[in-house]
Each structure stands twice: as structure tokens, then as C-alpha cells.
Design an enzyme around this catalytic site. Sequence first.
Site, PDB file in Angstrom:
ATOM      1  CG  HIS A   1      -4.882  -4.309   0.614  1.00 25.70           C
ATOM      2  ND1 HIS A   1      -5.718  -3.452   1.441  1.00 25.70           N
ATOM      3  CD2 HIS A   1      -4.076  -3.554  -0.151  1.00 25.70           C
ATOM      4  CE1 HIS A   1      -5.459  -2.322   0.895  1.00 25.70           C
ATOM      5  NE2 HIS A   1      -4.465  -2.244   0.104  1.00 25.70           N
TER       6      HIS A   1
ATOM      7  CG  MET B   1      -5.687  -3.549  -3.186  1.00 24.87           C
ATOM      8  SD  MET B   1      -6.145  -5.077  -2.223  1.00 24.87           S
ATOM      9  CE  MET B   1      -6.211  -6.389  -3.848  1.00 24.87           C
ATOM     10  N   GLY B   2      -8.528  -0.501  -4.357  1.00 23.01           N
ATOM     11  CA  GLY B   2      -9.801   0.314  -5.032  1.00 23.01           C
ATOM     12  C   GLY B   2     -10.045  -0.261  -6.437  1.00 23.01           C
TER      13      GLY B   2
ATOM     14  CB  CYS C   1      -2.833   2.248  -7.142  1.00 27.00           C
ATOM     15  SG  CYS C   1      -3.411   2.524  -5.449  1.00 27.00           S
TER      16      CYS C   1
ATOM     17  CB  SER D   1      -0.747  -0.226   1.302  1.00 24.23           C
ATOM     18  OG  SER D   1      -1.811  -1.199   1.420  1.00 24.23           O
ATOM     19  CB  THR D   2       3.386   2.508   1.862  1.00 30.31           C
ATOM     20  OG1 THR D   2       4.108   1.258   2.533  1.00 30.31           O
ATOM     21  CG2 THR D   2       2.110   2.808   2.678  1.00 30.31           C
ATOM     22  CB  SER D   3       6.099  -0.092  -2.180  1.00 30.87           C
ATOM     23  OG  SER D   3       5.105  -1.074  -2.401  1.00 30.87           O
TER      24      SER D   3
END
Length: 393
Positions: free
Chosen positions: A313, A317-318, A104, A67-69
Site C-alpha cells: 500500500h 489502510m484505515g 475500507c 486504493s482506487t478500485s
Amino acid sequence: MSHKPQLRIPATYMRGGTSKGVFFRLQDLPAEAQVPGPARDRLLQRVIGSPDPYGKHTDGMGGATSSTSKCVIIGPATRPGHDVDYLYGQVAIEEDFVDWSGNCGNLSTAVGPFAVANGFIDPARIPDEGAVEVRVWQANIGKTIVVRVPVSGGQVQETGDFELDGVTFPAAEVVVEFLDPAEEGEDGGSMFPTGNLVDSLEVPGVGTLEATLITAGIPTVFVDAQAIGFTGAELQPAINGDPAILQKLEAIRVAGALRMGLISSPEEAARRQHTPKVAFVAPPRDYLSSSGRQIAAGDIDLNVRAMSMGKLHHAMMGTASVAIATAAAVPGTLVDRAAGGGSRDVVRFGHPSGTLRVGASVAQVDGQWTVTRAVMSRSARVLMEGHVRVPQA
């Protein structure tokens, strides 16, 4: 011995939905990184701090999770009727590659505010109060996303009282609409690439599983939670701490990727971690979210857990949310079955951090299922802006 100074590149660190990433304007990148290729990949990897055998991203802007890379490049629109081009790079954490194979959905939320704040939108279109519609060309997958950005005092409104499960603090609501979000399948038009709502999927080491394979939002492999030994109410520790479970879920993902025609051999899956996703679904049941909040079965239509870059997750995820809503709207899919059957335009599902409501409009045209739009509400805000420093090669 002389040493080169670090590169100093304008950048913005943003949260979008339940993800965050480093945003760049295309024109601010070094010339060699303004085009696809190894130079761009190396730059973004160094920004994030990858590849990192320690899995911590200590020497970069990443957070050592899928989620942050993330990195985003925004440029002037190259397609008529759009405001900006949006390119998304999922930077692997420990491995040496950047995955450009998908979008994303969470960071799509932040593209609109970034475009408004960085001069991509004609000021005459921006009201003093209200909202401005930003039409985004998602360059990874060739799709249109419409982001409705709230405006207050002529500036992007970031604060508000909209709450999003998986995000600690409230913010302003941003409505995101994904237009025609399905990719064409092997049969020339179906968002179900095999032409089936449910397939029998042979998974080496696991067995034969029923699976719904869909390309709406992002290519996704849906399986029944109970069929693989889960309840659908699992949280991250139950999955991510067990190598055998992770191996089983990866085997399902690889088998699904092969059946969907996304890869031609199992070996290719190692460098295509972003897509497809694998998710397991189950009928609604009570559970405690990761924050300790009680989620009641009566408040959701089904439970869904999804894997991202090899780990469960923390929320959803969207793009996978688009896949869930679309599959739930088509009678006969595994997602629709878990939600109780029938047809629906809106679905509310439970995920590890809470719940999410997503709408999708589907129809049958000449015997093929299509999806025209999917809509959800998210939020976004700037966390830091200025310059990112990167050592020169």
C-alpha cells in the site's frame, strides 16, 4: 442492428483518507443491483472498469490500484441509533470478482460527508458552524462507525489546513471513531482468533514465522520485518516490482487466513483478497518517504508496511491502522514489541508516505483482550458528482 443506450446512474466520486471511490445511494441503483448478487457485482465491476487484463482501468472509473478500485453504497439506516447503512465493495482489478469481506477505513471518512450532503441527516441536527455526528452502520462487518463531519455555513466543510500523509493537498479534518472494532474469534470473544498474542505460523516455502493474528479493524497478519528479510522502511518499488517477494508475502497471508479460520483451503484465498491483510513491523528508523520527506526515528514509535490486494500500500489502510493501534496497545504482540514494549493508548507509526497517529482503548475482560474504540483523523472531499454511465448488458 439496434444498440441500447448506456445506463445513467447518479453517483459521486469521492476521496476519503488515502483512498477514493464511487459512491451511490442505494435507491439510485437499478432494481436488480439494489440487492446482493451477480447483477450488483457486474454493475460495480463495469463502473470501475474490471476485470481488466491490462490492469489499467482505462474503460472505467477505477485507478488500477487497490486504493482506487472501490465502490460504496449508502442507504437509510436499518439499525436503531444509526443514520445510514454503509456497504463497501473492493473491486478486483484484473480478476473477475468483487470482495465484500471487509470494510475500507479510509472511505469510512467520506461516508459522513456523503450522508450529510445527500439528505440522510435531519437538517435540524446540522449546525450553521461546528460539526455534526453521523452514526454509520458498517454492513460488511456489522460494526458502528462515528464520523464527525465539520460544517461551515450549514454545509459540509471540505477545505481546510489539515494535512494527511499520502494526500497531496490539505483539507478539513474529519474525526473517525470505530466502536468495538474487533470481530469475535474462534474462542468466542477474543480479537485474537487463536487466543494467542503471538503464534508460530508455518508458511509453505517460507518456513516458521512468529505472527500476531488480530481481527480489530480488519483481520490482519503481523510479522516481523527482519524475519522475512526487510527493514520495515521499504517503499512500493522495492516490493511491488519483485514477483518473488509478492509471492512470499501472499504465502504468509494465506497461511494466516487458514490459521484465523477465514478460509478452509488455500484455493479460497484467491477470491478473498481484501482480507486478511498482511503487514510487517520493525522498530523505528530514519527513512525517506515516497514524497522525499525525511522521517526521523525519533518521531515515530515503529515502522509498518502493509499489503493490500497483493501489493504494498502506498500509505496505510484505515482499517489496518485500527489493527496496528490495537495490537500496539496490547503488551506482548509483535507490534507492541516493535514499538518498544509496554502499554500505550496512542501510537504513531511510519508508513511509505509518512506517519499516522491512531488511538485505541483496550482492556482485559475475563482474561480476554478487547478493544472498545479506535480513533483517527482523516479528511474527505467530493471530486466529482453527477452521473456515471454504464453500458447495458
